[in-house]
Design an enzyme around this catalytic site. Structure first.
Site, mmCIF file in Angstrom:
data_model
loop_
_atom_site.group_PDB
_atom_site.id
_atom_site.type_symbol
_atom_site.label_atom_id
_atom_site.label_comp_id
_atom_site.label_asym_id
_atom_site.label_seq_id
_atom_site.Cartn_x
_atom_site.Cartn_y
_atom_site.Cartn_z
ATOM 1 N NE ARG A 171 -4.268 -1.488 9.798
ATOM 2 C CZ ARG A 171 -3.150 -0.974 9.294
ATOM 3 N NH1 ARG A 171 -3.100 0.257 8.875
ATOM 4 N NH2 ARG A 171 -2.085 -1.734 9.222
ATOM 5 N NE ARG B 293 1.572 -5.247 10.960
ATOM 6 C CZ ARG B 293 2.487 -4.948 10.028
ATOM 7 N NH1 ARG B 293 3.594 -5.649 9.943
ATOM 8 N NH2 ARG B 293 2.274 -3.972 9.196
ATOM 9 N NE ARG C 122 8.142 -3.931 5.688
ATOM 10 C CZ ARG C 122 6.848 -3.658 5.599
ATOM 11 N NH1 ARG C 122 6.317 -3.286 4.456
ATOM 12 N NH2 ARG C 122 6.070 -3.770 6.661
ATOM 13 C CE LYS D 176 -2.242 -1.075 3.826
ATOM 14 N NZ LYS D 176 -1.746 -2.409 4.192
ATOM 15 N NE ARG E 109 6.847 -1.351 10.094
ATOM 16 C CZ ARG E 109 5.749 -1.173 9.353
ATOM 17 N NH1 ARG E 109 5.828 -0.534 8.210
ATOM 18 N NH2 ARG E 109 4.583 -1.633 9.744
HETATM 19 P P1 AMP Z 1 0.954 0.050 8.907
HETATM 20 O O1 AMP Z 1 2.234 0.776 8.741
HETATM 21 O O2 AMP Z 1 -0.180 0.638 8.114
HETATM 22 O O3 AMP Z 1 1.093 -1.444 8.677
HETATM 23 O O4 AMP Z 1 0.510 0.220 10.451
HETATM 24 C C1 AMP Z 1 1.372 -0.198 11.500
HETATM 25 C C2 AMP Z 1 0.554 -0.340 12.772
HETATM 26 O O5 AMP Z 1 -0.017 0.935 13.127
HETATM 27 C C3 AMP Z 1 -0.619 -1.287 12.698
HETATM 28 O O6 AMP Z 1 -0.242 -2.657 12.913
HETATM 29 C C4 AMP Z 1 -1.496 -0.754 13.835
HETATM 30 O O7 AMP Z 1 -0.991 -1.129 15.093
HETATM 31 C C5 AMP Z 1 -1.311 0.758 13.703
HETATM 32 N N1 AMP Z 1 -2.309 1.362 12.790
HETATM 33 C C6 AMP Z 1 -2.077 1.914 11.570
HETATM 34 N N2 AMP Z 1 -3.218 2.371 11.022
HETATM 35 C C7 AMP Z 1 -4.206 2.105 11.911
HETATM 36 C C8 AMP Z 1 -5.601 2.312 11.924
HETATM 37 N N3 AMP Z 1 -6.237 2.873 10.885
HETATM 38 N N4 AMP Z 1 -6.302 1.901 13.015
HETATM 39 C C9 AMP Z 1 -5.688 1.339 14.075
HETATM 40 N N5 AMP Z 1 -4.366 1.092 14.125
HETATM 41 C C10 AMP Z 1 -3.618 1.467 13.064
#
Ligand code: AMP
Length: 238
Positions: free
Chosen positions: A108, A192, A148, A33, A181
Site C-alpha cells: 500500500r 483512508r 456496510r 478487493k 467496522r
Molecule cells: P483494509 O481492510 O485493507 O481496508 O485495511 C484496514 C486498515 O488496516 C487500513 O486502513 C490500515 O490502517 C491497515 N492496513 C491494512 N493493510 C495495510 C498496509 N499494507 N500497510 C499499512 N496499513 C495497512
C-alpha cells in the site's frame, strides 16, 4: 470502462493458469478487493493474503502488533511499513503460498512495494507480481463503506443502501445484531481516502511503469468484475 480491460463476459468459466503466481489487487477502500479476492481464491485455488484481515486478527488476539495497529487503524492511517512487511514475510513462508497468492491491501506504499519486489527477485523461479486496480467512483465508495454492516456470527456482509437485511439491524440468517467496522465511518473513510491518494497511488504508478499493471471497472456485478480481473491477469502473464 478503463481502456486496458478486455471484454469480460458475465459468469465465470474456470480458467486454468497453471501457476497464477503473485497477484496484487489494488483500489481505494470499498472497491471490493476482499470480495474479488475470494472469487479468485475459488477459481485459482491460491490463498488470499489480506493485510487488513491479518492486522484485525492481531488486534482481536491482543498481540503486540495488534496493540500498536489498533489505534492507527482506528484513525484510518497506515500501520508502519516495517511492521506490515514483517507480518507479510511470515505469512508468505506458509506452504499454501507456493504457487501464488492474491495480495489484498498490500503493498500500500512505495517502500512496501519495493520491499516485496526485492523479496520476489531474490527467490529464483518466482513469477513477478502483477497488479490489477479496481476502479469505483468516490460517492459510490462512500455509500458502500458507511453503509456496510456485517454479522458477527456468520460474517455475512450487508449494506444499508444496496443490500439491507430484511429486519433493520439484524442478520437474516443468524438473527444477530449487525455491527459496523470502527473504521467505516465517514470521517475515517475520508482519512483512508487521503492515505490512499498520498501513499497508494504511487504504487499503481510503480507497477504501471514496469508494464505489470491493469485497471478494471469495479461498478458492475461481482462475476463480471472477476472475469475482468482474470482477463487482465492472463494478458499480463503472456
Ligand atoms: P483494509 O481492510 O485493507 O481496508 O485495511 C484496514 C486498515 O488496516 C487500513 O486502513 C490500515 O490502517 C491497515 N492496513 C491494512 N493493510 C495495510 C498496509 N499494507 N500497510 C499499512 N496499513 C495497512
Amino acid at each position: 470502462m478503463p481502456s486496458s480491460e478486455t471484454s469480460a463476459k458475465s459468469g465465470l468459466e474456470p480458467k486454468l493458469l497453471t501457476v497464477p503466481g503473485p497477484i496484487l489487487l489494488l483500489g481505494a477502500p470499498g472497491v471490493g478487493k476482499g470480495t474479488q479476492a475470494k472469487e479468485l481464491v475459488k477459481l485459482w485455488g491460491i490463498p488470499q493474503v489480506s493485510t487488513g484481515d491479518l492486522l484485525r486478527g492481531n488486534v482481536a488476539k491482543g498481540t503486540e502488533l495488534g496493540k500498536v495497529a489498533k489505534e492507527i487503524m482506528g484513525r484510518g492511517e497506515l500501520v508502519p511499513d516495517s511492521l506490515v512487511n514483517e507480518m507479510v514475510a511470515v505469512r508468505l513462508t506458509e506452504p499454501d503460498t507456493a504457487s501464488g497468492y492474491i495480495l489484498d491491501g498490500f503493498p500500500r506504499t512505495l517502500p512496501q512495494a519495493k520491499w516485496l519486489d526485492g523479496r520476489l527477485a531474490a527467490q529464483p523461479g518466482t513469477l513477478p507480481l502483477v497488479a490489477v486496480s479496481i476502479q469505483v467512483e468516490y460517492n459510490q465508495l462512500l455509500c458502500r463503506i458507511t453503509g456496510r454492516r456485517n454479522c458477527p456470527v456468520c460474517q455475512t456482509i450487508y449494506n444499508v443502501c444496496f443490500k439491507p437485511p430484511q429486519r433493520d439491524g439484524f442478520c437474516d440468517i443468524e438473527g444477530a445484531a449487525l455491527v459496523q467496522r470502527a473504521d467505516d465511518t465517514e470521517k475515517v473513510f475520508e482519512e483512508r481516502m487521503r492515505a490512499y491518494e498520498a501513499m497508494t497511488a504511487p504504487v499503481l504508478e510503480h507497477y504501471r511503469s514496469l508494464g505489470r499493471f491493469a485497471e478494471v471497472d469495479g461498478d458492475r456485478p461481482i462475476n463480471d468484475i472477476a472475469a475482468g480481473i482474470v482477463a487482465a491477469v492472463e494478458q499480463l502473464r503472456k
